[in-house]
Design an enzyme around this catalytic site. Structure first.
Site, PDB file in Angstrom:
ATOM      1  N   ASN A  39      28.704-108.973  14.536  1.00 41.29           N
ATOM      2  CA  ASN A  39      29.154-108.731  13.173  1.00 41.29           C
ATOM      3  C   ASN A  39      29.291-110.073  12.461  1.00 41.29           C
ATOM      4  OD1 ASN A  39      31.487-109.085  14.940  1.00 41.29           O
ATOM      5  ND2 ASN A  39      32.789-108.469  13.237  1.00 41.29           N
ATOM      6  N   GLU A  41      31.036-111.332   9.054  1.00 38.58           N
ATOM      7  CA  GLU A  41      31.879-111.035   7.900  1.00 38.58           C
ATOM      8  C   GLU A  41      31.564-111.984   6.751  1.00 38.58           C
ATOM      9  OE1 GLU A  41      35.780-109.346  10.281  1.00 38.58           O
ATOM     10  OE2 GLU A  41      35.933-111.271   9.267  1.00 38.58           O
ATOM     11  N   CYS A  50      27.121-105.406  10.364  1.00 36.46           N
ATOM     12  CA  CYS A  50      27.579-104.957  11.676  1.00 36.46           C
ATOM     13  C   CYS A  50      26.705-105.521  12.797  1.00 36.46           C
ATOM     14  CB  CYS A  50      27.538-103.435  11.752  1.00 36.46           C
ATOM     15  SG  CYS A  50      28.635-102.607  10.580  1.00 36.46           S
ATOM     16  N   GLU A  52      25.460-103.900  15.355  1.00 40.94           N
ATOM     17  CA  GLU A  52      24.336-103.012  15.648  1.00 40.94           C
ATOM     18  C   GLU A  52      23.188-103.250  14.669  1.00 40.94           C
ATOM     19  OE1 GLU A  52      28.173-100.605  16.395  1.00 40.94           O
ATOM     20  OE2 GLU A  52      27.488-102.193  15.063  1.00 40.94           O
ATOM     21  N   CYS A  83      29.881 -97.602  13.389  1.00 43.22           N
ATOM     22  CA  CYS A  83      30.295 -97.012  12.121  1.00 43.22           C
ATOM     23  C   CYS A  83      29.258 -95.978  11.676  1.00 43.22           C
ATOM     24  CB  CYS A  83      30.469 -98.101  11.064  1.00 43.22           C
ATOM     25  SG  CYS A  83      28.917 -98.791  10.443  1.00 43.22           S
ATOM     26  N   CYS A  86      25.808 -97.429  10.834  1.00 48.88           N
ATOM     27  CA  CYS A  86      25.065 -97.865  12.021  1.00 48.88           C
ATOM     28  C   CYS A  86      24.591 -96.672  12.845  1.00 48.88           C
ATOM     29  CB  CYS A  86      25.901 -98.820  12.861  1.00 48.88           C
ATOM     30  SG  CYS A  86      25.975-100.463  12.108  1.00 48.88           S
TER      31      CYS A  86
END
Length: 128
Positions: A39, A41, A50, A52, A83, A86
């Protein structure tokens, strides 16, 4: 290559200065090659990505488009699931029966499938 261990190792490279919630992902493609993601940010929260999604992007950039297995790991008390976005991204490149291993840093692991994570997901069948 053990996917959970690969995801655990790459997780250390995550850029999570705001939440301190680092996530690592590893995807095994049809060729057997493993692609990694973390991930990333951003101070403007919606602009982050993310783990994934990063692993999928690496796979596609290498010219592959079929996922055979997935692992995701985070420093949470229970295994973290991908999520919603994803889940749809995984569905784009993986069959319903593809296993998704979700793990914690202290060794808890849950296994599910892409189909169980996203029942009734949107597919190319709707585009015909």
């Amino acid at each position: 290559m053990d996917l959970i261990e690969a995801a655990k190792a790459v997780r250390e490279n995550a850029h999570a200065p705001y939440s301190d919630f680092k996530v690592g992902a590893a995807i095994r493609a049809a060729s057997g090659r493993v692609y990694l993601g973390v991930n990333v940010e951003n101070v403007a929260y919606p602009e982050g990505t993310c783990a994934e999604a990063g692993a999928i992007a690496a796979m596609v950039a290498a010219g592959e488009t079929e996922i055979r297995e997935v692992a995701v790991i985070a420093g949470s008390p229970m295994p973290v699931t991908p999520c919603g976005g994803c889940r749809q991204k995984l569905k784009e490149f993986g069959a319903a029966e593809v296993q998704v291993h979700m793990a914690t840093m202290d060794g808890k692991v849950e296994v599910t499938t892409i189909g169980d994570l996203l029942p009734g997901g949107f597919s190319r069948d709707y585009m015909s």
